[in-house]
Each structure stands twice: as structure tokens, then as C-alpha cells.
Design an enzyme around this catalytic site. Structure first.
Site, PDB file in Angstrom:
ATOM      1  N   ASP A 156       0.863  -1.179   0.000  1.00  0.00           N
ATOM      2  CA  ASP A 156       0.000   0.000   0.000  1.00  0.00           C
ATOM      3  C   ASP A 156       0.898   1.227   0.000  1.00  0.00           C
ATOM      4  O   ASP A 156       2.130   1.103  -0.093  1.00  0.00           O
ATOM      5  CB  ASP A 156      -0.948  -0.009   1.199  1.00  0.00           C
ATOM      6  CG  ASP A 156      -2.307   0.584   0.854  1.00  0.00           C
ATOM      7  OD1 ASP A 156      -2.374   1.804   0.649  1.00  0.00           O
ATOM      8  OD2 ASP A 156      -3.283  -0.176   0.750  1.00  0.00           O
TER       9      ASP A 156
ATOM     10  N   HIS B  83      -3.304   3.851  -3.892  1.00  0.00           N
ATOM     11  CA  HIS B  83      -2.694   3.109  -2.790  1.00  0.00           C
ATOM     12  C   HIS B  83      -1.273   2.656  -3.119  1.00  0.00           C
ATOM     13  O   HIS B  83      -0.885   1.524  -2.843  1.00  0.00           O
ATOM     14  CB  HIS B  83      -3.562   1.909  -2.388  1.00  0.00           C
ATOM     15  CG  HIS B  83      -4.838   2.304  -1.708  1.00  0.00           C
ATOM     16  ND1 HIS B  83      -4.895   2.645  -0.378  1.00  0.00           N
ATOM     17  CD2 HIS B  83      -6.088   2.443  -2.200  1.00  0.00           C
ATOM     18  CE1 HIS B  83      -6.145   2.964  -0.064  1.00  0.00           C
ATOM     19  NE2 HIS B  83      -6.887   2.866  -1.155  1.00  0.00           N
TER      20      HIS B  83
ATOM     21  N   GLU C  96     -10.534   3.562  -4.467  1.00  0.00           N
ATOM     22  CA  GLU C  96     -10.233   4.891  -3.948  1.00  0.00           C
ATOM     23  C   GLU C  96      -9.256   5.691  -4.828  1.00  0.00           C
ATOM     24  O   GLU C  96      -8.323   6.320  -4.338  1.00  0.00           O
ATOM     25  CB  GLU C  96      -9.718   4.800  -2.510  1.00  0.00           C
ATOM     26  CG  GLU C  96     -10.769   4.234  -1.571  1.00  0.00           C
ATOM     27  CD  GLU C  96     -10.336   4.206  -0.117  1.00  0.00           C
ATOM     28  OE1 GLU C  96     -11.206   4.390   0.751  1.00  0.00           O
ATOM     29  OE2 GLU C  96      -9.139   3.990   0.161  1.00  0.00           O
TER      30      GLU C  96
END
Length: 584
Positions: free
Chosen positions: A242, A296, A360
Site C-alpha cells: 500500500d 494506494h 479509492e
């Protein structure tokens, strides 16, 4: 002095009685009444029955977790056993490993006495229709049957029959759960006879563990896999990297972990990955790696120009949590780097599917990066949200093409729900014959209904029931974290893909543990025993609510603890000893 000498003599003569107190001296016994065990005083001429013995004899399912989906015939007598043998004709390496793990788990139950009389040897035989199938796939038959019967006065047999090793492994788990440690007699005991047929309702039953926000050790990952196996879950979804760290050691690009790991020790070398993959396979569990992109990402990529908005401040302008960072899809050499990573992953994992993340993505980040905006202009694109979705699709199609170069076949690709999977865009950019959508939004999200109508296969991980990190303090604000409150096992148990109607488009479900506020010290207790509630839901799709499963859940929690998993306590121990006396 004379009194001291007399006291020492007394202690010497009575040390066995003082320090070798046997549980057979218990003044308590358990009696089966209406399928529950009730605590009673031992009558003067009576023989006490241990709680473990009562639970396995009294419960209609023998305390099994998850409960079987087919025939369940369990005898009402227990027989003391010692280790016998696996049928000598069994050559299958995985079956022999499952047998070893089976006995290792039994040895953790308690310290055995030395039985000389009325004890049987357990002879296990395994019959597999297709012994060559050693990779778990969505199409794999995980069903099995188990038959326990007395062979002779000295032997008892357990026959496991299955189409594949994975079904046989579940048969071993059920067999192990039908053996208890009787603490009144310091012995292992098995049900004298049983006939069980069983198989899962859903093919995908998983737990996701994030190892990037905080590093999680190989030992803790193995304990997580032990819990999966004990609960007949079959997928360890490994969120490898991440924006906060890059612990995966890449052969093609070692600098990623050198720059991106929290320390030189906090990495997963190829030998660690091989160890975990083999460990999981022996326990009937697939290891599903996730390399999240294009968002990410951050740490590890410092020596490239592939990442936009890295550690932008204030972070809330460009990402969901610090540090920000997402790939710049306009950089041609990015895809060369990704191809190297995909090659590493394909070589190190026995893949039957791959998780490409896809959650996201920040349009604001790309829109504020001049080189990206300029590149888009040259394509004749504007700066609307639809134009940035095109950019995202450009990344996804190029990344997938590079992944496919190193896969022996076009594997299913899993992605999280996002703007790309919305009703407006999903069919244009993500073909339903290739992509599986993992739902992390709430179960009332109309997004899910749209995906079902369009015919997509899905995995249920709705955050309002299956996010295990919820209900703790905030870490970027005061108060509680974003997905509070805490999700209890009862809520998880009653959460089902069937809530969306009868559909075979749901492959199953997955509980997720994101580790912003979790490290090695808390993984076990955050996941277990709550993930076991999901395990029964996905294995059996029970018609009843959690209340009917409570007594077996308490038994299974003890089973996990006996196997070295630090599962959270659910109730006072008194409730386990007084069944049905606690819940309203």
C-alpha cells in the site's frame, strides 16, 4: 523444630494428593437436557460426564463448526483412542500432510494419560476420486463424506471420501472436531459411529489481511491460515502493499522493498512466500495476492517518476488517508515495472485468480498533475470525471495486458467496487467474463443491485458487517474510526449474500482486516472468532439466525484457542458451562 519436622514428613507422604489432584475428583457433572448441557452435582454412585463429552453427545451437530449441509448421523457413545495409522495405500503427499496436521491439532487439546485397557487405535482411510487436482479453483469440488465405525475391539475406522484433496482436507477437519479431550479421564475420545455428507454453499470463503499499513509476521499469517482451515474457509486474501509500505521482495525490482519496507527485517522474501503458499495448500487454503493499483501506492517508488501526489499535504485533498500516492498512467515505463512485478507474483504464487485492487482512485490527484492533464489533452480528452475514468481504464487495460503475458491462462481478475465499477462505466471497461467485483460498500448500496442486474460475479465484503477493523478509536481524527461501530459475530453471522435474493452470481464472501490500527499483537483477536461466524454462513447458508448457533460458536472459540489462536472471548466462561442461561 519438632512441629516443622512433622510438617515436612506429612507433606512428603501426601504430596501426590496435594499436587496431583485429578479432575476425576470433580463434584460437578453435565447432563444433556433438550439438546443443551446443564451443570449438576455428581450423585454419590454416579460417574461424572465432562463438559466436552456432554457437548459432543448432546448437540445435534456434535459441536461441529461450520455445521454440515448434508446427512448428519452422530452416535451417542464415546470411545477412548490412541494414535493409529493412515491407510498404508495412501501415497498422496498432501493427504499425508493433512494427516500430520490432524494429529498435531489433537495433541494440543490436553495432556494424555496412559490408558492400557478399553482403548482403540484410530485407522484413517482416504479415498479421492481425482488425486491429481492440487490447485483450488472456483470450480473445485470441496464436498466430502465421513464414516466412523468400529472395526474390532481394538480398532475404530474413519473413512473419508472426496472428489478432491480439498474435500478430503475438510473431512479431516470434521473428523478432528468429533474427537474431544476428556479432562475427567485425561484421554482422547471419539464418537463411536458417525455418517456425514457435507459440502459448501459458496465456492469463495475468505479473510483479507492487510500487511502494509503495519507489517504482519509470517508466524501470525500462518496462525491466520490455521484459523481459516479450522473454520473451513478457503481463501487467504493477502493485501501485500500500500502507500505506507512495500514489504514484498521483488526479484525484478529489489529497490521497491529496500526503499519501501519499514525495516530490512519487515519484508516477505521469496522463501517466506513459498513457505506460506505451501503451508496454506496443505490446509486447503488458496493464497490470493493483491497488488493494489492505480491508487494506494507510494513508498518504494521514490526513485521513479511513476507516482503522482506522493505524500501530498494536506492529504485529505488528494486521498482517503495518508500518505497519498497513485500511479501516473501516462508513463510508458510504468508498465514495464508492473510487468516485472506480475512476473514475480506469477512465479511465486500458485494463482487461480488475481486481485488488482482498484479502489479509492482520486480524480483530484490526477487533475492537479500538469503532465497528466497535458497528456490527456493530446488524446483529445477533457477534464471531466468521465475523461478521468477513461484514463483509469487506460491504466487497467495496459496493466492487465502485462499481467496476462505471464499467466498460463486468462485468470479471473478481482477488483473492489469503485467509480470504475459503477453502473455507468462497468460494462464498457470491465468485461463480466473476466472481472469479479468485490463489494465493500454497504449492503443497501444500489451499486450492488446494478451489478447483479448486469450479470457480474461478486464477492461480498460489505463494510457495514464484514470490516473487522471497525469500532476502535480514530487515528486521523478524534473519536472513533470511520466505519464504527464494532461488528459483533452475531451481525456477521446474519449477514448473507442471500439477502440480495436467490442468485448464483455471489461466489461467496470475505471478512477484511485493514491494519492501520493493528499489528502482530492484535491480529488474532480482531479476526477470531468473528471470521468463523462468516465461515458458517458461507459454508451452510443456515436458515436460522445466530442464536441457534451460539453454543457451537462458544465451543469453536475454545477449539481455536486450543490450537494456539488468541481468539477473543465472547462471554463469561460461566455461560459456556450453563448453556442457554445467558442470552435474552
Amino acid at each position: 523444630m519438632k512441629c516443622l519436622v512433622l510438617l515436612l514428613i506429612f507433606l512428603h507422604l501426601t504430596k501426590t494428593q496435594l499436587f496431583d489432584f485429578r479432575s476425576t475428583d470433580s463434584v460437578w457433572t453435565w447432563t444433556c437436557k433438550n439438546n443443551t448441557c446443564q451443570k449438576d452435582r455428581v450423585q454419590p454412585a454416579g460417574k461424572p460426564l465432562s463438559l466436552a463429552a456432554c457437548k459432543i453427545l448432546c448437540d445435534p451437530y456434535g459441536g461441529l463448526w461450520p455445521k454440515p449441509t448434508g446427512r448428519v448421523e452422530i452416535g451417542k457413545r464415546l470411545i477412548p483412542i490412541v494414535k493409529g495409522k493412515l491407510d498404508k495405500n495412501t501415497k498422496n503427499k498432501l493427504v499425508r500432510a493433512a494427516y500430520r496436521n490432524f494429529w498435531n491439532n489433537l495433541q494440543k487439546l490436553g495432556k494424555l494419560g496412559h490408558l492400557k485397557e478399553n482403548v482403540s487405535k484410530l485407522i484413517v482411510s482416504v479415498y479421492i476420486t481425482d488425486p491429481s487436482q492440487n490447485q483450488l479453483k472456483l470450480s473445485t469440488d470441496e464436498s466430502y463424506s465421513l464414516k466412523i465405525s468400529k472395526l474390532s475391539s481394538r480398532d475404530i475406522s474413519a473413512n473419508i471420501t472426496a472428489a478432491t484433496y480439498f474435500g478430503a482436507r475438510h473431512g479431516f477437519e470434521t473428523l478432528g472436531q468429533l474427537i474431544i479431550y476428556d479432562d475427567f479421564e485425561n484421554s482422547l475420545k471419539i464418537i463411536s459411529d458417525a455418517n456425514i455428507t457435507d459440502g459448501p454453499a459458496y465456492p469463495y470463503r475468505g479473510v483479507m489481511l492487510d500487511t502494509a499499513r503495519n507489517f504482519i509476521s509470517v508466524e501470525t499469517i500462518k496462525r491466520t491460515i490455521d484459523g481459516l482451515a479450522a473454520s473451513k474457509l478457503n481463501t487467504f486474501h493477502w493485501h501485500l502493499t500500500d502507500s505506507q509500505s512495500f514489504p514484498f521482495v521483488s526479484k525484478s525490482n529489489p529497490s521497491l522493498s529496500k526503499l519501501g519496507a519499514y525495516s530490512p527485517k519487515d519484508v516477505y522474501a521469496p522463501k517466506d512466500v513459498a513457505d506460506i503458499v505451501e503451508y496454506a495448500l496443505e490446509r486447503g487454503v488458496r493464497v490470493l495476492p493483491e497488488f493494489d493499483a492505480p491508487a494506494h501506492v507510494g513508498e518504494g517508488w521514490q526513485d521513479t517518476d511513476f507516482v503522482a501526489c506522493f505524500n501530498h499535504q494536506p492529504w485529505r485533498e488528494k486521498c482517503a488517508e495518508p500518505p497519498c500516492g497513485q500511479f501516473d498512467p501516462t508513463k510508458p515505463k510504468l508498465y514495464d515495472a508492473l510487468e516485472g512485478l506480475y512476473k514475480d507474483i506469477s512465479q511465486q504464487y500458485n494463482l487461480d485468480m488475481f486481485h488488482m485492487g482498484g479502489d479509492e482512485v482520486s480524480v483530484a490527484c490526477w487533475n492537479s498533475t500538469p503532465s497528466i492533464v497535458e497528456w490527456m489533452g493530446k488524446q483529445g480528452w477533457g477534464r471531466s470525471e468521465d475523461d478521468f475514468i477513461k484514463l483509469w481504464s487506460y491504466f487497467q487495460s495496459n496493466a492487465l495486458e502485462r499481467f496476462d503475458r505471464h499467466s498460463h491462462e486468462k485468470l479471473p481478475i478481482i477488483m473492489w467496487t469503485s467509480a470504475l465499477t459503477s453502473s455507468k462505466h462497468v460494462e464498457q471497461f470491465l468485461p463480466k467474463d473476466r472481472y469479479i467485483i468485490q463489494v465493500w460498500t454497504s449492503k443497501t448500496d444500489p451499486h450492488v443491485t446494478h451489478l447483479l442486474r448486469k450479470g457480474y460475479r461478486m464477492i461480498l465484503s460489505n463494510s457495514d458487517a464484514l470490516y473487522l477493523d471497525c469500532g476502535y478509536s480514530g487515528w486521523v481524527t478524534g473519536g472513533n474510526n470511520w466505519c464504527s461501530p464494532y461488528k459483533g459475530w452475531q451481525q456477521i453471522y446474519d449477514n448473507s449474500p442471500a439477502l440480495y435474493g436467490k442468485t448464483n452470481q455471489f461466489l461467496g464472501g470475505e471478512a477484511a482486516l485493514w491494519t492501520e490500527q493493528v499489528d502482530d499483537t492484535a491480529v488474532d483477536s480482531r479476526i477470531w472468532p468473528r471470521a468463523a461466524a462468516l465461515a458458517e454462513r458461507l459454508w451452510a447458508e443456515p436458515a436460522n439466525s445466530w442464536r441457534a448457533a451460539e453454543n457451537r460458536m462458544l465451543t469453536h472459540r475454545e477449539r481455536l484457542v486450543n490450537r494456539g489462536i488468541k481468539a477473543d472471548a465472547l462471554e463469561p466462561r460461566w455461560c459456556r458451562q450453563h448453556e442457554n442461561n445467558c442470552p435474552l
